[in-house]
Design a protein around this motif. Structure first.
Motif, mmCIF file in Angstrom:
data_model
loop_
_atom_site.group_PDB
_atom_site.id
_atom_site.type_symbol
_atom_site.label_atom_id
_atom_site.label_comp_id
_atom_site.label_asym_id
_atom_site.label_seq_id
_atom_site.Cartn_x
_atom_site.Cartn_y
_atom_site.Cartn_z
ATOM 1 N N ASN A 1 0.991 9.465 6.641
ATOM 2 C CA ASN A 1 -0.261 8.888 6.133
ATOM 3 C C ASN A 1 -0.533 7.537 6.790
ATOM 4 O OD1 ASN A 1 -0.751 11.010 4.266
ATOM 5 N ND2 ASN A 1 0.724 10.100 2.852
ATOM 6 N N ARG B 1 -6.444 4.826 -6.163
ATOM 7 C CA ARG B 1 -7.241 4.080 -5.174
ATOM 8 C C ARG B 1 -6.610 4.238 -3.809
ATOM 9 N NH1 ARG B 1 -11.114 3.101 -8.115
ATOM 10 N NH2 ARG B 1 -11.819 4.717 -6.681
ATOM 11 N N ARG C 1 10.456 12.012 -5.876
ATOM 12 C CA ARG C 1 10.099 13.359 -5.390
ATOM 13 C C ARG C 1 11.251 14.370 -5.399
ATOM 14 N NH1 ARG C 1 4.932 12.649 -3.825
ATOM 15 N NH2 ARG C 1 4.498 10.513 -3.213
ATOM 16 N N VAL D 1 0.854 -1.195 0.000
ATOM 17 C CA VAL D 1 0.000 0.000 0.000
ATOM 18 C C VAL D 1 0.885 1.238 0.000
ATOM 19 C CG1 VAL D 1 -1.921 1.200 1.061
ATOM 20 C CG2 VAL D 1 -1.747 -1.274 1.278
ATOM 21 N N GLY D 2 0.702 2.090 -1.028
ATOM 22 C CA GLY D 2 1.546 3.265 -1.225
ATOM 23 C C GLY D 2 2.427 3.023 -2.436
ATOM 24 N N GLU E 1 15.280 24.611 -0.755
ATOM 25 C CA GLU E 1 15.385 24.289 -2.187
ATOM 26 C C GLU E 1 14.388 25.100 -3.009
ATOM 27 O OE1 GLU E 1 15.220 20.072 -2.850
ATOM 28 O OE2 GLU E 1 17.242 19.770 -2.060
ATOM 29 N N ALA F 1 3.443 1.367 2.966
ATOM 30 C CA ALA F 1 4.418 2.343 2.441
ATOM 31 C C ALA F 1 3.679 3.598 1.987
ATOM 32 C CB ALA F 1 5.205 1.717 1.280
ATOM 33 N N THR F 2 2.812 4.107 2.867
ATOM 34 C CA THR F 2 1.962 5.233 2.464
ATOM 35 C C THR F 2 2.582 6.594 2.798
ATOM 36 O OG1 THR F 2 0.647 4.709 4.450
ATOM 37 C CG2 THR F 2 -0.275 4.087 2.341
ATOM 38 N N TYR G 1 21.543 8.198 4.586
ATOM 39 C CA TYR G 1 22.165 9.133 3.633
ATOM 40 C C TYR G 1 21.119 10.114 3.118
ATOM 41 C CZ TYR G 1 24.099 11.144 -0.566
ATOM 42 O OH TYR G 1 24.499 12.055 -1.511
ATOM 43 N N TRP H 1 20.782 13.977 0.804
ATOM 44 C CA TRP H 1 21.461 15.077 0.115
ATOM 45 C C TRP H 1 20.431 16.157 -0.206
ATOM 46 C CZ3 TRP H 1 18.839 11.548 -2.583
ATOM 47 C CH2 TRP H 1 18.135 11.979 -3.709
ATOM 48 N N VAL I 1 -1.040 -0.568 -4.470
ATOM 49 C CA VAL I 1 -2.159 0.379 -4.379
ATOM 50 C C VAL I 1 -1.607 1.776 -4.124
ATOM 51 C CG1 VAL I 1 -4.291 0.962 -3.142
ATOM 52 C CG2 VAL I 1 -3.543 -1.422 -3.261
ATOM 53 N N GLY I 2 -2.009 2.758 -4.930
ATOM 54 C CA GLY I 2 -1.551 4.131 -4.702
ATOM 55 C C GLY I 2 -2.682 5.113 -4.935
ATOM 56 N N ALA J 1 -6.317 3.146 0.207
ATOM 57 C CA ALA J 1 -6.605 2.127 1.225
ATOM 58 C C ALA J 1 -7.279 2.837 2.395
ATOM 59 C CB ALA J 1 -5.311 1.473 1.689
ATOM 60 N N ILE K 1 13.250 21.467 2.211
ATOM 61 C CA ILE K 1 12.306 21.722 1.113
ATOM 62 C C ILE K 1 12.172 23.235 0.889
ATOM 63 C CG2 ILE K 1 9.914 21.450 0.306
ATOM 64 C CD1 ILE K 1 11.010 18.732 0.508
ATOM 65 N N ALA L 1 7.755 0.371 5.500
ATOM 66 C CA ALA L 1 9.001 0.932 4.958
ATOM 67 C C ALA L 1 8.789 2.374 4.523
ATOM 68 C CB ALA L 1 9.461 0.095 3.752
ATOM 69 N N GLY L 2 9.878 3.144 4.554
ATOM 70 C CA GLY L 2 9.856 4.511 4.029
ATOM 71 C C GLY L 2 9.634 5.558 5.106
HETATM 72 C C1 LIG Z 1 9.920 18.085 -2.820
HETATM 73 C C2 LIG Z 1 10.726 17.002 -2.181
HETATM 74 C C3 LIG Z 1 12.108 16.962 -2.351
HETATM 75 C C4 LIG Z 1 12.869 15.977 -1.744
HETATM 76 N N1 LIG Z 1 14.215 15.973 -1.925
HETATM 77 C C5 LIG Z 1 14.978 15.030 -1.321
HETATM 78 C C6 LIG Z 1 16.384 15.022 -1.485
HETATM 79 O O1 LIG Z 1 16.952 15.890 -2.148
HETATM 80 N N2 LIG Z 1 17.099 14.051 -0.871
HETATM 81 C C7 LIG Z 1 16.504 13.078 -0.108
HETATM 82 O O2 LIG Z 1 17.199 12.191 0.434
HETATM 83 N N3 LIG Z 1 15.147 13.042 0.057
HETATM 84 C C8 LIG Z 1 14.389 14.004 -0.533
HETATM 85 N N4 LIG Z 1 13.022 13.988 -0.370
HETATM 86 C C9 LIG Z 1 12.409 12.946 0.488
HETATM 87 C C10 LIG Z 1 12.044 11.680 -0.299
HETATM 88 O O3 LIG Z 1 11.483 12.000 -1.516
HETATM 89 C C11 LIG Z 1 11.103 10.844 0.564
HETATM 90 O O4 LIG Z 1 11.844 10.403 1.684
HETATM 91 C C12 LIG Z 1 10.545 9.635 -0.191
HETATM 92 O O5 LIG Z 1 9.747 10.063 -1.263
HETATM 93 C C13 LIG Z 1 9.710 8.765 0.742
HETATM 94 O O6 LIG Z 1 9.129 7.720 0.021
HETATM 95 P P1 LIG Z 1 7.895 6.888 0.576
HETATM 96 O O7 LIG Z 1 7.604 5.905 -0.504
HETATM 97 O O8 LIG Z 1 8.147 6.439 1.954
HETATM 98 O O9 LIG Z 1 6.689 7.927 0.716
HETATM 99 P P2 LIG Z 1 5.922 8.795 -0.391
HETATM 100 O O10 LIG Z 1 6.912 9.273 -1.413
HETATM 101 O O11 LIG Z 1 5.163 9.818 0.399
HETATM 102 O O12 LIG Z 1 4.931 7.781 -1.069
HETATM 103 C C14 LIG Z 1 3.762 7.299 -0.442
HETATM 104 C C15 LIG Z 1 2.675 7.176 -1.468
HETATM 105 O O13 LIG Z 1 1.543 6.571 -0.851
HETATM 106 C C16 LIG Z 1 0.365 7.289 -1.184
HETATM 107 N N5 LIG Z 1 -0.676 7.066 -0.174
HETATM 108 C C17 LIG Z 1 -0.840 7.729 0.998
HETATM 109 N N6 LIG Z 1 -1.896 7.239 1.679
HETATM 110 C C18 LIG Z 1 -2.422 6.258 0.918
HETATM 111 C C19 LIG Z 1 -3.520 5.366 1.094
HETATM 112 N N7 LIG Z 1 -4.254 5.380 2.211
HETATM 113 N N8 LIG Z 1 -3.773 4.474 0.113
HETATM 114 C C20 LIG Z 1 -3.000 4.435 -1.008
HETATM 115 N N9 LIG Z 1 -1.953 5.251 -1.222
HETATM 116 C C21 LIG Z 1 -1.655 6.151 -0.263
HETATM 117 C C22 LIG Z 1 0.858 8.713 -1.253
HETATM 118 O O14 LIG Z 1 -0.040 9.550 -1.945
HETATM 119 C C23 LIG Z 1 2.183 8.517 -1.987
HETATM 120 O O15 LIG Z 1 1.997 8.444 -3.371
HETATM 121 C C24 LIG Z 1 12.235 14.981 -0.955
HETATM 122 C C25 LIG Z 1 10.838 15.009 -0.775
HETATM 123 C C26 LIG Z 1 10.091 16.010 -1.373
HETATM 124 C C27 LIG Z 1 8.609 16.048 -1.159
#
Ligand SMILES: Cc1cc2nc3c(=O)[nH]c(=O)nc-3n(C[C@H](O)[C@H](O)[C@H](O)COP(=O)(O)OP(=O)(O)OC[C@H]3O[C@@H](n4cnc5c(N)ncnc54)[C@H](O)[C@@H]3O)c2cc1C
Length: 405
Positions: A240, A78, A42, A7-8, A154, A106-107, A323, A325, A32-33, A80, A151, A274-275
């Motif tokens: 989330n 969709r 991102r 999920v995510g 940047e 992984a949301t 890590y 950056w 599911v996302g 969850a 953020i 995770a994440g």
């Molecule tokens: C603008 C920006 C710049 C960044 N720059 C850097 C950088 O330079 N260096 C660095 O190390 N990190 C950076 N990051 C951080 C990095 O991008 C995040 O740590 C990473 O995206 C986390 O991934 P994730 O899959 O855990 O979560 P997310 O990327 O948040 O993915 C989770 C997904 O799950 C979806 N979701 C949420 N709830 C539900 C639900 N109930 N059902 C289904 N889907 C759902 C969300 O909409 C999303 O699509 C940046 C983040 C942002 C926003």
């Protein structure tokens, strides 16, 4: 295990799916996302996407054909809504109950939005957010950025790159006060100022004012105000994890993070996380950890996938070297390992004045982190010292620096 649901569909979700297939899982794999897009990266959202420089190639985590080759049951757009461990199902917003033998949460997180109904006030987390900010950059001559975290910093740098006037507001006395030594925060502040950003430190936001439903100015905690046809808020994230309420998955009462064990397991049978939302104990740093880092999302996903499939004694504790950056004004800032404000910081190469340095971060007589600005090869060179849990004096000696008496 024949049915796994992830999920995510962000970085952690996609990596989980890839790792499950790479480890030989050939059953039904549902991803599911709730966003309408295929998984994307991102980090470019606050960099290349806003400046329009370097193209959008970095956004693509994988080619469509590579995602197709995973043979996923891909459910995009969709959400969850509920996890029912007793039935081993995940309920989606269209009423579907997805059965699972294994589940990975992984949301991730969403950007914290200021409570204002005014148009022109943006946040930056998703591709759609970035498209809206980019379009607003093209219209506005100036932007007020609230929050000088990574953020916000940047966004300020990208806004300058496309010629906007920028005011950067930060409530703390230096940027990143909760993350790094003030010397590094001061260097970043000077970097912004040298690039023409009006940085206001120790200045919070008291409110937003506007007319006709559009923002016009930001009222400041010091009684002043700044004109603001456009505002981008970098106020951190909310996790989330609301959809897990009542499922038995333990959430941190403060942050809402999913509390995992050393194997990324949640305590609910066959449910891993995770994440950005996962909080787990990391023996090297002597406490629990949660990282909002792109690299962690990938590495932790691989660990969760492995442990879910391996089970029992085949599981491996997740003990990464964190890590992170960031890119500012064409310069790379890097943090390998950990850093907290109370840590000892010693510049071992270059100097903060030259805006080119490598600094060691120490805690309890050990090296726990390496911070660098424009120093990628040097920062990476010390990865081994972090992996080996090196004593502080030995680390300094390895860098050719005499310990202080
Ligand atoms: C603008 C920006 C710049 C960044 N720059 C850097 C950088 O330079 N260096 C660095 O190390 N990190 C950076 N990051 C951080 C990095 O991008 C995040 O740590 C990473 O995206 C986390 O991934 P994730 O899959 O855990 O979560 P997310 O990327 O948040 O993915 C989770 C997904 O799950 C979806 N979701 C949420 N709830 C539900 C639900 N109930 N059902 C289904 N889907 C759902 C969300 O909409 C999303 O699509 C940046 C983040 C942002 C926003």
């Amino acid at each position: 295990m024949r049915r796994i649901v992830v999920v995510g569909a962000g970085m952690a979700g996609l990596h989980t799916a890839e790792s499950l297939r790479a480890e030989g899982f050939d059953g039904t794999l549902t991803l599911v996302g709730d966003e309408p897009h295929r998984p994307y990266s991102r980090p470019p959202l606050s960099k290349e996407v806003l400046t329009g420089k370097g193209g959008d190639a970095g956004l693509r985590l994988r080619a469509d054909s590579e995602v197709d080759a995973l043979g996923l049951d891909l459910r995009l757009g969709r959400r969850a809504e509920r996890l029912r461990p007793a039935e081993r199902t995940v309920e989606l917003d269209d009423g579907t109950a997805l059965p699972y033998d294994g589940l990975v949460v992984a949301t991730g997180a969403r950007a914290r939005r200021p409570a204002t109904g005014l148009a022109g006030v943006h946040v930056l987390r998703t591709l759609d957010d970035a498209a809206a900010v980019r379009a607003a950059f093209a219209e506005a001559g100036r932007v007020v950025v609230v929050g000088a975290g990574f953020i916000g910093s940047e966004v300020a740098a990208s806004a300058r790159a496309v010629g906007l006037e920028v005011t950067l507001l930060e409530a703390a006395p230096t940027p990143l006060t909760r993350v790094v030594d003030p010397r590094v925060g001061r260097t970043l502040t000077e970097l912004h100022r040298d690039n023409g950003v009006d940085v206001r430190l120790g200045t919070g936001v008291a409110g937003f004012e506007g007319a006709g439903g559009r923002v016009e100015r930001v009222r400041l905690s010091d009684g002043g105000a700044v004109e603001a046809p456009l505002v981008v808020a970098g106020l951190g994230v909310d996790l989330n994890t609301g959809w897990l309420a009542g499922s038995g998955v333990r959430l941190d009462p403060g942050t809402g993070a999913v509390l995992c064990d050393a194997y990324c397991a949640t305590g609910v049978p066959d449910v891993y996380a995770a994440g950005d939302l996962a909080d787990w104990p990391h023996p090297r740093y002597g406490g629990r950890m949660r990282l909002e880092h792109w690299t962690n999302a990938g590495e932790q996903a691989a660990a969760a996938a492995h442990n879910l499939l391996a089970g029992g004694d085949g599981r491996r504790p997740y003990t990464p070297i964190p890590y992170f950056w960031s890119d500012l004004y064409g310069m790379k800032v890097q943090l390998l390992g950990q850093a907290a404000p109370a840590d000892t910081v010693e510049v071992v190469h270059g100097s903060t004045d030259d805006r080119k340095f490598t600094a060691f971060v120490g805690r309890g007589g050990r090296l726990v982190g390496v911070i660098g600005l424009r120093s990628t090869p040097k920062v990476m060179r010390y990865r081994g010292l972090l992996a080996e849990d090196t004593a502080w004096d030995d680390a300094l000696a390895a860098a050719g620096v005499s310990p202080r008496p």
